[in-house]
Write a protein that holds these residues in place. Sequence first.
Motif, PDB file in Angstrom:
ATOM      1  N   THR A  52       1.004  -1.149  -0.097  1.00 55.16           N
ATOM      2  CA  THR A  52       0.020   0.138   0.254  1.00 55.16           C
ATOM      3  C   THR A  52       1.297   1.303   0.332  1.00 55.16           C
ATOM      4  N   SER A  69      -8.790   3.595   1.070  1.00 51.99           N
ATOM      5  CA  SER A  69      -9.082   2.054   0.979  1.00 51.99           C
ATOM      6  C   SER A  69      -8.015   1.536   0.949  1.00 51.99           C
ATOM      7  N   THR A  72      -7.534   1.568   4.735  1.00 51.25           N
ATOM      8  CA  THR A  72      -8.826   0.392   5.603  1.00 51.25           C
ATOM      9  C   THR A  72      -7.468  -1.260   5.073  1.00 51.25           C
ATOM     10  N   ILE A  73      -7.241  -1.542   3.756  1.00 46.51           N
ATOM     11  CA  ILE A  73      -7.007  -2.722   3.879  1.00 46.51           C
ATOM     12  C   ILE A  73      -5.334  -2.532   5.009  1.00 46.51           C
ATOM     13  N   LEU A 191     -13.769   1.313   0.746  1.00 43.87           N
ATOM     14  CA  LEU A 191     -12.745   0.076   0.085  1.00 43.87           C
ATOM     15  C   LEU A 191     -13.037   0.480  -1.463  1.00 43.87           C
ATOM     16  N   TRP A 194     -10.578  -0.712  -3.399  1.00 46.48           N
ATOM     17  CA  TRP A 194      -9.804  -1.978  -3.287  1.00 46.48           C
ATOM     18  C   TRP A 194      -8.941  -3.219  -4.099  1.00 46.48           C
ATOM     19  N   THR A 198      -4.992  -3.948  -4.603  1.00 45.35           N
ATOM     20  CA  THR A 198      -4.501  -5.136  -3.966  1.00 45.35           C
ATOM     21  C   THR A 198      -3.912  -5.698  -5.626  1.00 45.35           C
TER      22      THR A 198
END
Length: 480
Positions: A52, A69, A72-73, A191, A194, A198
């Motif tokens: 991230t 995002s 949060t991840i 998210l 996300w 990712t």
Amino acid sequence: MAFSTAQQYTGFLITLPSIMILSRLLTPSEVGVYSVSITFVNIVHMLRDMGTSEYLVQLKEVDNDSARSAFTINLIIAWILALTLFFISPWLATFFNEAGIEPVLKILSLTFLVLPIGSIINAMLVREMQFGLRYKINVTQLLVQNGLTIALAWYGFSYYSPAWGAVAGMTATALGCLYWASEYRIRGLSLKQWRAVTDFGVKKTFETVSKQLGAAAPDFVIGRMLGMAQVGLFSRGQGLPRMFRQNIVGAIGAVSYSAYARHYREGGDPAELYLHKITLVTGLAWAFLGFASLFAYPIMMIFFGNQWVEAVPILRFMAVFAAISMSIVQYETLLTAIGRPGMAAIVTVIRQGLVIACLVAAATVSINVVAMALVPTAFVSLVVTLAFLSVYTTITPGRYLRAIKPSACIAVCALVPAAAMRWIYPPGPEAIWGPCFAGGLLWLAGYMLGMRYFDHPLWQEIKPVLAKLQPQRQRASTQG
């Protein structure tokens, strides 16, 4: 660059005395327990970050959804990993046949609870190149962490000392980010982005975990096959080269990712910046680490004490290993910055696979053979990495050799007179300070003369400093 350099040098000035003190307060076995524990935690940290930080730095534009995002991840993964690490610690203690690993890992799992706050804010500071703020935050963290560690070790808290120091340091980082860099704080959770986070993060995480596994392999293999005391000796043997890489060479590399990414976004060729950095890094590393290898015995005695004498041959070989490894340092940063994190991961897996295979084979003999075997492994890794870079960047073997040639010249100028002094005045139990001091003077004289004669880029960095000092000397002489 100025704040980045100041941060790394300040870190070195704080960390080195701390390690010197702790080496006299903790035994090799106690150091080994913490070393294995923190090495495992560092691998888990790679999973926690999920790429991230790099994702935010390399984005052309960072909007609220992307930042939230990423945060949060990061937060979700960090807290899951904290619980996982806490509950698997007994199993890891059993695997290494060392009961002390369990409580140390449980303490270190607390760092994951506060890590996401500092991690994302630091990423934004790197993106905006706010290295002055990072300097204040990181120096505060070092002072808190090392201060508490030494205090606890002094009062006999054994391997718990650095563990609680790490928790205190991480807490100081989070509080420092909230206090000094509050404008970069992520407000709210989301998210929405996300998938983008990712997609980038999986590739980057695979590369960073692979790299960390290679770095962790000596502690794991030696700890499992030879015991905690041998891990402690290996840790001290590679301690000075590792510290040099992190705190001195890191001053040059700290701003690299943001600089490469910005240059690439603007349509430039970051390979030119990378080769310039390689020239600077090798200009520092080869001469310094060559001296560390030549004078391993007095250096070990002066910095760490008599109980670490068995680590002398390890330092000798690990200094050479580090010098070769730094010859193509942070290749993964360049590849990630140009949008090829997957290729960076492939190169890293190959390199670390070579290291792990070498370690497993050599550890069946002795810890000294482990250190010795890593030297040719580093050379093979360098050749493999250069081959990949020549395909995916504009770096060719010819450009690379031209970049490192000035560093080879000044290394010869520094190390030949130092080696001659070592032969004339060899160090030993009754001669520690004298040979090291005499060899160091000749090394420094040869190094400075070599930089000036061959006009190394490092000399271009030093000349403005010397030019500023000259008028001050003249004024002092006039007043005198």
